[in-house]
Design a protein around this motif. Structure first.
Motif, PDB file in Angstrom:
ATOM      1  N   GLN A   1      41.427 -66.144   6.123  1.00  0.00           N
ATOM      2  CA  GLN A   1      42.749 -66.614   5.682  1.00  0.00           C
ATOM      3  C   GLN A   1      43.307 -65.734   4.573  1.00  0.00           C
ATOM      4  N   ALA A   2      42.417 -65.318   3.677  1.00  0.00           N
ATOM      5  CA  ALA A   2      42.856 -64.499   2.543  1.00  0.00           C
ATOM      6  C   ALA A   2      43.162 -63.067   2.981  1.00  0.00           C
ATOM      7  N   GLY A   3      42.708 -62.717   4.179  1.00  0.00           N
ATOM      8  CA  GLY A   3      42.969 -61.365   4.686  1.00  0.00           C
ATOM      9  C   GLY A   3      42.148 -60.310   3.975  1.00  0.00           C
ATOM     10  N   VAL A   4      40.936 -60.688   3.544  1.00  0.00           N
ATOM     11  CA  VAL A   4      40.056 -59.707   2.887  1.00  0.00           C
ATOM     12  C   VAL A   4      38.683 -59.716   3.564  1.00  0.00           C
ATOM     13  N   THR A   5      37.959 -58.637   3.379  1.00  0.00           N
ATOM     14  CA  THR A   5      36.603 -58.583   3.923  1.00  0.00           C
ATOM     15  C   THR A   5      35.613 -58.989   2.836  1.00  0.00           C
ATOM     16  N   ALA A   6      34.405 -59.317   3.255  1.00  0.00           N
ATOM     17  CA  ALA A   6      33.368 -59.709   2.284  1.00  0.00           C
ATOM     18  C   ALA A   6      33.091 -58.572   1.308  1.00  0.00           C
ATOM     19  N   GLU A   7      33.232 -57.341   1.752  1.00  0.00           N
ATOM     20  CA  GLU A   7      32.964 -56.189   0.871  1.00  0.00           C
ATOM     21  C   GLU A   7      33.947 -56.111  -0.286  1.00  0.00           C
ATOM     22  N   GLU A   8      35.081 -56.766  -0.123  1.00  0.00           N
ATOM     23  CA  GLU A   8      36.090 -56.732  -1.192  1.00  0.00           C
ATOM     24  C   GLU A   8      35.865 -57.836  -2.237  1.00  0.00           C
ATOM     25  N   ILE A   9      34.821 -58.633  -2.040  1.00  0.00           N
ATOM     26  CA  ILE A   9      34.470 -59.700  -2.988  1.00  0.00           C
ATOM     27  C   ILE A   9      33.430 -59.157  -3.959  1.00  0.00           C
ATOM     28  N   ASP A  10      33.632 -59.389  -5.275  1.00  0.00           N
ATOM     29  CA  ASP A  10      32.608 -58.902  -6.211  1.00  0.00           C
ATOM     30  C   ASP A  10      31.934 -60.024  -6.998  1.00  0.00           C
ATOM     31  N   LEU A  11      32.298 -61.269  -6.681  1.00  0.00           N
ATOM     32  CA  LEU A  11      31.672 -62.411  -7.361  1.00  0.00           C
ATOM     33  C   LEU A  11      31.573 -63.584  -6.397  1.00  0.00           C
TER      34      LEU A  11
ATOM     35  N   THR B   1      29.166 -84.764 -15.981  1.00  0.00           N
ATOM     36  CA  THR B   1      30.136 -83.695 -16.191  1.00  0.00           C
ATOM     37  C   THR B   1      31.507 -84.113 -15.667  1.00  0.00           C
ATOM     38  N   TRP B   2      32.515 -83.405 -16.104  1.00  0.00           N
ATOM     39  CA  TRP B   2      33.846 -83.617 -15.537  1.00  0.00           C
ATOM     40  C   TRP B   2      34.650 -82.326 -15.642  1.00  0.00           C
ATOM     41  N   GLY B   3      35.705 -82.253 -14.855  1.00  0.00           N
ATOM     42  CA  GLY B   3      36.546 -81.064 -14.907  1.00  0.00           C
ATOM     43  C   GLY B   3      37.843 -81.266 -14.147  1.00  0.00           C
ATOM     44  N   SER B   4      38.920 -80.729 -14.713  1.00  0.00           N
ATOM     45  CA  SER B   4      40.229 -80.785 -14.061  1.00  0.00           C
ATOM     46  C   SER B   4      40.831 -79.392 -14.010  1.00  0.00           C
ATOM     47  N   SER B   5      41.711 -79.221 -13.059  1.00  0.00           N
ATOM     48  CA  SER B   5      42.459 -77.968 -12.977  1.00  0.00           C
ATOM     49  C   SER B   5      43.839 -78.250 -12.397  1.00  0.00           C
ATOM     50  N   ILE B   6      44.805 -77.500 -12.868  1.00  0.00           N
ATOM     51  CA  ILE B   6      46.140 -77.546 -12.253  1.00  0.00           C
ATOM     52  C   ILE B   6      46.445 -76.149 -11.718  1.00  0.00           C
ATOM     53  N   ILE B   7      46.887 -76.105 -10.475  1.00  0.00           N
ATOM     54  CA  ILE B   7      47.242 -74.827  -9.860  1.00  0.00           C
ATOM     55  C   ILE B   7      48.624 -74.956  -9.222  1.00  0.00           C
ATOM     56  N   GLU B   8      49.416 -73.922  -9.406  1.00  0.00           N
ATOM     57  CA  GLU B   8      50.696 -73.871  -8.686  1.00  0.00           C
ATOM     58  C   GLU B   8      50.430 -73.114  -7.389  1.00  0.00           C
ATOM     59  N   TRP B   9      50.578 -73.812  -6.288  1.00  0.00           N
ATOM     60  CA  TRP B   9      50.256 -73.216  -4.995  1.00  0.00           C
ATOM     61  C   TRP B   9      51.220 -72.086  -4.708  1.00  0.00           C
ATOM     62  N   ASN B  10      50.684 -70.938  -4.329  1.00  0.00           N
ATOM     63  CA  ASN B  10      51.594 -69.817  -4.106  1.00  0.00           C
ATOM     64  C   ASN B  10      51.723 -69.461  -2.634  1.00  0.00           C
ATOM     65  N   GLY B  11      50.742 -69.923  -1.850  1.00  0.00           N
ATOM     66  CA  GLY B  11      50.883 -69.763  -0.412  1.00  0.00           C
ATOM     67  C   GLY B  11      50.625 -68.367   0.109  1.00  0.00           C
ATOM     68  N   THR B  12      50.747 -67.349  -0.745  1.00  0.00           N
ATOM     69  CA  THR B  12      50.546 -65.999  -0.214  1.00  0.00           C
ATOM     70  C   THR B  12      49.108 -65.857   0.231  1.00  0.00           C
ATOM     71  N   GLY B  13      48.923 -65.323   1.398  1.00  0.00           N
ATOM     72  CA  GLY B  13      47.560 -65.119   1.892  1.00  0.00           C
ATOM     73  C   GLY B  13      47.084 -66.291   2.713  1.00  0.00           C
ATOM     74  N   VAL B  14      47.207 -67.498   2.188  1.00  0.00           N
ATOM     75  CA  VAL B  14      46.631 -68.642   2.884  1.00  0.00           C
ATOM     76  C   VAL B  14      47.316 -68.843   4.224  1.00  0.00           C
ATOM     77  N   GLY B  15      46.503 -68.853   5.262  1.00  0.00           N
ATOM     78  CA  GLY B  15      47.016 -69.125   6.592  1.00  0.00           C
ATOM     79  C   GLY B  15      47.653 -67.921   7.262  1.00  0.00           C
ATOM     80  N   ARG B  16      47.530 -66.744   6.610  1.00  0.00           N
ATOM     81  CA  ARG B  16      48.144 -65.545   7.169  1.00  0.00           C
ATOM     82  C   ARG B  16      47.553 -65.221   8.529  1.00  0.00           C
TER      83      ARG B  16
END
Ligand code: UT7
Length: 340
Positions: A74-84, A325-340
């Motif tokens: 979906q992100a349009g990247v290969t595993a080799e482009e991941i570094d973490l 433990t607990w954790g929250s996050s807010i993200i503004e969805w940008n849509g680029t990449g997802v579902g491409r």
């Protein structure tokens, strides 16, 4: 800890999502054949109707790898482009090596840093916060965060207080630099004072596995349900409120709310206290039960599949779990990449 992304800081967003859960569905009726419970009790007290359960011999990476492959595609990247690669889980394939390294090897993410993260049901939110931090600082270029568990493997199937609650499933996301939108902020915390309210006593350095420890069931989940329930209702609300304030937005600005999928009653309490309309809330606990590390990314994947994550949507996620433990996050969805 709490922080919001300052204006002008590098933008990091989610550009691919994948999810994978076992095909096998276990209903409340099936569990009621083994322990003294019934469908009506489980639905009334938890909202759970069924959960997915992995087969004998299957391990976390068997689900993490295909989930990650979908996210990468979906992100349009290969595993080799991941570094973490971060895998947030309580049920790695084995204690070591870390499942993240096994997943990275299977995907072909050559030389990527890889480690597992133990924060229970909060693990995915901890994971995206860590990956965000490493990407914002320039240390990581692009990361893969996987949250998931096969809790069926460490459940006491004779304990009706826990075996009805949990299930198996994994979600994965690719984090990348984005031009618009992206993460707005995070709040993470822990209170080890409640650590013994949800724990697995055996198999660590305190109580290495012995015949006796296995006979006692020390390698299985132990939980004080009432205490965890009280903690969950309090923290889902307070963590969300702190994160909203830190990011300078109100609950009315939130378009999609993804609470930890532990128990329908806990979600309903948070929804009512936060005063967020029900149509903005993502719920799949009825179909998956509590999948711990998989809870939030599975719900995120569901929301994406249902077309609820439109461009510019503000998404609030809050997790809580063992630690406590607990954790929250807010993200503004940008849509680029997802579902491409
Ligand atoms: O990620 C976090 C993971 N953990 C959680 O989210 C757990 C949070 N806690 C809960 O969701 C709830 O506390 C439970 C669902 C675990 C239990 O619900 P409750 O309303 O807090 O029930 P309770 O523990 O107060 O127990 C009420 C009764 C007890 O019987 P007695 O002592 O009143 O006779 C239990 O033994 O319900 C009994 N009970 C059951 N009965 C039928 C407990 N489990 C079951 C069951 N079926 N599965």
């Amino acid at each position: 800890m709490i922080g919001s992304v300052p204006a002008g800081a590098p933008r990091v967003g989610i550009t691919g999502i994948g999810a994978k859960a076992p095909d096998r569905i276990v209903t409340n009726h099936e569990i009621a054949e083994r322990v003294e419970t019934n469908d009506a009790w489980v639905i009334e007290r938890t909202g759970i109707r069924e959960r997915r359960v992995a087969a004998e011999g299957e391990a976390l990476s068997d689900y993490a790898i295909p989930a990650a492959q979908v996210a990468l595609e979906q992100a349009g990247v290969t595993a080799e482009e991941i570094d973490l690669i971060i895998v947030a889980t309580l049920t790695p394939d084995m204690v070591f090596p870390c499942t993240a390294a096994l997943v990275g090897n299977a995907l072909g993410a050559k030389d990527a840093a890889a480690y597992d993260l133990s924060a229970g049901c909060t693990g995915f939110v901890y994971g995206i916060a860590q990956a965000y931090g490493m990407m914002a600082s320039g240390l990581s270029r692009r990361s893969l965060v996987i949250g998931g568990d096969l809790l069926s493997k460490i459940l006491n199937w004779d304990d009706r207080g826990t075996c009805v609650l949990f299930g198996d499933g994994v979600g994965a996301v690719v984090l990348d630099h984005v031009e618009t939108g992206g993460f707005r902020g995070f709040e993470l915390g822990a209170d080890g004072g409640g650590g013994m309210d949800l724990f697995m006593p055996g198999g660590g350095s305190r109580q290495p596995a012995t015949h006796e420890s296995v006979d006692r069931g020390d390698h299985l989940i132990h939980m004080n349900g009432r205490e965890v329930f009280k903690f969950a209702t309090r923290i889902l609300v307070s963590s969300a409120e702190r994160t909203l304030a830190q990011c300078g937005v109100t609950i009315d600005d939130i378009d999609v709310y993804i609470p930890h999928q532990a128990n329908m009653r806990i979600i309903e309490y948070a929804v009512q206290k936060l005063k967020i309309p029900e149509e903005k809330v993502v719920i799949n606990v009825d179909r998956y039960g509590n999948t711990s590390g998989g809870s939030i990314p599975l719900a995120l994947a569901d929301a994406h599949a249902e077309g609820r994550l439109r461009d510019g949507a503000l998404v609030l996620m809050t997790g809580m779990g063992t630690g406590l433990t607990w954790g929250s996050s807010i993200i503004e969805w940008n849509g680029t990449g997802v579902g491409r």
